[in-house]
Scaffold this motif. Sequence first.
Motif, PDB file in Angstrom:
ATOM      1  N   ALA A 190       0.850  -1.200   0.000  1.00 61.19           N
ATOM      2  CA  ALA A 190       0.000   0.000   0.000  1.00 61.19           C
ATOM      3  C   ALA A 190       0.886   1.250   0.000  1.00 61.19           C
ATOM      4  O   ALA A 190       0.632   2.218  -0.733  1.00 61.19           O
ATOM      5  CB  ALA A 190      -0.927  -0.009   1.217  1.00 61.19           C
TER       6      ALA A 190
ATOM      7  N   SER B 195      -6.518  -9.157  -7.749  1.00 59.64           N
ATOM      8  CA  SER B 195      -5.984 -10.386  -7.172  1.00 59.64           C
ATOM      9  C   SER B 195      -7.018 -11.202  -6.415  1.00 59.64           C
ATOM     10  O   SER B 195      -6.898 -12.408  -6.305  1.00 59.64           O
ATOM     11  CB  SER B 195      -4.826 -10.037  -6.249  1.00 59.64           C
ATOM     12  OG  SER B 195      -5.140  -8.892  -5.488  1.00 59.64           O
TER      13      SER B 195
ATOM     14  N   ASP C 258       0.638  -2.694 -10.489  1.00 60.93           N
ATOM     15  CA  ASP C 258       0.526  -3.202  -9.114  1.00 60.93           C
ATOM     16  C   ASP C 258       0.161  -4.676  -9.174  1.00 60.93           C
ATOM     17  O   ASP C 258      -0.962  -5.029  -9.511  1.00 60.93           O
ATOM     18  CB  ASP C 258      -0.533  -2.429  -8.323  1.00 60.93           C
ATOM     19  CG  ASP C 258      -0.781  -3.098  -6.975  1.00 60.93           C
ATOM     20  OD1 ASP C 258       0.165  -3.701  -6.433  1.00 60.93           O
ATOM     21  OD2 ASP C 258      -1.919  -3.035  -6.472  1.00 60.93           O
TER      22      ASP C 258
ATOM     23  N   SER D 259       3.995  -7.135  -2.705  1.00 60.98           N
ATOM     24  CA  SER D 259       4.164  -7.279  -1.256  1.00 60.98           C
ATOM     25  C   SER D 259       5.350  -8.182  -0.931  1.00 60.98           C
ATOM     26  O   SER D 259       5.666  -9.105  -1.680  1.00 60.98           O
ATOM     27  CB  SER D 259       2.919  -7.914  -0.633  1.00 60.98           C
ATOM     28  OG  SER D 259       1.826  -7.040  -0.714  1.00 60.98           O
TER      29      SER D 259
ATOM     30  N   LYS E  42       3.458 -11.772   0.902  1.00 59.96           N
ATOM     31  CA  LYS E  42       2.476 -12.661   0.272  1.00 59.96           C
ATOM     32  C   LYS E  42       3.252 -13.809  -0.383  1.00 59.96           C
ATOM     33  O   LYS E  42       3.953 -14.528   0.322  1.00 59.96           O
ATOM     34  CB  LYS E  42       1.605 -11.872  -0.703  1.00 59.96           C
ATOM     35  CG  LYS E  42       0.652 -10.880   0.012  1.00 59.96           C
ATOM     36  CD  LYS E  42      -0.251 -10.164  -0.978  1.00 59.96           C
ATOM     37  CE  LYS E  42      -1.226  -9.220  -0.295  1.00 59.96           C
ATOM     38  NZ  LYS E  42      -1.957  -8.417  -1.298  1.00 59.96           N
TER      39      LYS E  42
HETATM   40  C1  LIG Z   1      -2.440  -7.105  -1.037  1.00 59.42           C
HETATM   41  C2  LIG Z   1      -2.513  -6.105  -2.138  1.00 59.42           C
HETATM   42  C3  LIG Z   1      -2.109  -4.777  -1.926  1.00 59.42           C
HETATM   43  C4  LIG Z   1      -1.688  -4.280  -0.576  1.00 59.42           C
HETATM   44  O1  LIG Z   1      -0.487  -4.856  -0.185  1.00 59.42           O
HETATM   45  P1  LIG Z   1       0.004  -4.726   1.338  1.00 59.42           P
HETATM   46  O2  LIG Z   1       1.383  -5.310   1.301  1.00 59.42           O
HETATM   47  O3  LIG Z   1      -0.967  -5.503   2.155  1.00 59.42           O
HETATM   48  O4  LIG Z   1      -0.003  -3.297   1.693  1.00 59.42           O
HETATM   49  C5  LIG Z   1      -2.164  -3.910  -2.987  1.00 59.42           C
HETATM   50  N1  LIG Z   1      -2.585  -4.306  -4.207  1.00 59.42           N
HETATM   51  C6  LIG Z   1      -2.999  -5.580  -4.443  1.00 59.42           C
HETATM   52  C7  LIG Z   1      -3.482  -5.945  -5.824  1.00 59.42           C
HETATM   53  C8  LIG Z   1      -2.973  -6.523  -3.421  1.00 59.42           C
HETATM   54  O5  LIG Z   1      -3.374  -7.776  -3.657  1.00 59.42           O
END
Ligand SMILES: *Cc1c(COP(=O)(O)O)cnc(C)c1O
Length: 451
Positions: free
Chosen positions: A149, A223, A253, A287, A290
């Motif tokens: 984020a 996602s 992103d 991230s 993840k």
């Molecule tokens: C999870 C996610 C985010 C946010 O990521 P964080 O590391 O939790 O801040 C932003 N964009 C997408 C598409 C995501 O899946």
Amino acid sequence: MSSPYRQLPSVDALLRTVEQRANGDALPRDLLVEAARATLDQARAAVAAGDVTQPLERLADEALAYARQALRPSLRPVINATGVIIQTNLGRAPLSDAAVRAMHAIGAGYSNLEYDLEAGERGSRTIHLTRLLCRLSGAEDALAVNNNAAAIYLALITLAAGREVIISRGQAVEIGGGFRIPDVLRQSGATLVEVGTTNRTYTRDYAAAIGERTALLMRIHTSNFRLLGFVHETPLAELAALGRERGIPTLDDLGSGTLLPTAPYGLAPEPTVQESVAAGADLVTFSGDKLLGGPQAGLIVGRAGLIAQLRRHPLARALRVDKTTIAGLEATLLAYVRGTAIEDIPVWRMIAARPEHVRDRALRLVGRIPGATVEPCESAVGGGSLPGETLPSFALMLRSEHPDELARALRLSDPAVAGRIVAGQLALDMRTVLVEQEDALVAAVCRQMAG
Ligand SMILES: *Cc1c(COP(=O)(O)O)cnc(C)c1O
């Protein structure tokens, strides 16, 4: 006849008994006094309600429990038997041994965080991850911030404040926990220009929306949901080509962002970071915790000139990562460089675990839990990646008259255990249980089944 209140001990008498029963546990005096007072208040209330007075030892144990509860960490380990590998509520990715060791080594001492050992002078904390991130992604430069984020926010505020960002209508999404791309855009001072329709957006839609004030073309990996049927999104390579032609950078992103392909494990292909860079995205954000399988972080890879702008923005300081995060990320990335990520990184070990292997682990444990059985179930990757995709797995099934109560008791046990209720039974999916937690899991379950 003496009043029942007179049978209650004094604070001092209770404290003496508490200290005798504390078993050498050094509890702070002021906390014990507070615990003794709270226990006596409760005892007085019980007397007022007509209950008999508890013996001194019982009151002392209540006071001890009160004091120990106050010292118990709020954040504590949970055995994840939910079958969701990247569970945001349970802290996302468990870290590799190497990451934990590196975080310990760097956290427990001093380091060259911002110190150039060769020159003996001030250095930069942003250089440590660059080499590995560039090697793995094929990008020119890289930067790590607090989370994805923050990565998106930093990119938008640096490159698009007061100007326009073009996004497909089908990608102006909420990611989870109320995090909405249009809101972040507004916060950064950029204006969202939505193009196309919910289900179909073409390159010509972006092209038609480009104007004087356009700062960025942005793609967001949707996602956590999937549109099926009459759907079209502009391929990233086409979007990036359009951007290059018109002199506008493209920001991708990826959300989870993976460095390894997911298809070999029977999952739909999740776009990789390398693919986005190769497709021509000028900046790619993802991230750290993840599918990468590291500590919480946001990673930005891309063109050197743009990354340099991000690094120079005053907010970069506010969003920067600490030394232990850098250490954990570096150790995690090294596993990818060495080619040992599948074995070393827990998230990938869980994704790659064969169903027979998960079943064998469940079968080894089931005999130790009275009345439990082993049944097939479905695990999920989670973390806003691969929606609707599952991995065949096996669970320990616990029969209970009141599965909700059993689930609650296990959540409150020490260590806490999180499962899920399937067809009226509590299922403990073994895919997400770490091998070193197996004995603790069995012990926690047996305590609850007996109780
Ligand atoms: C999870 C996610 C985010 C946010 O990521 P964080 O590391 O939790 O801040 C932003 N964009 C997408 C598409 C995501 O899946």
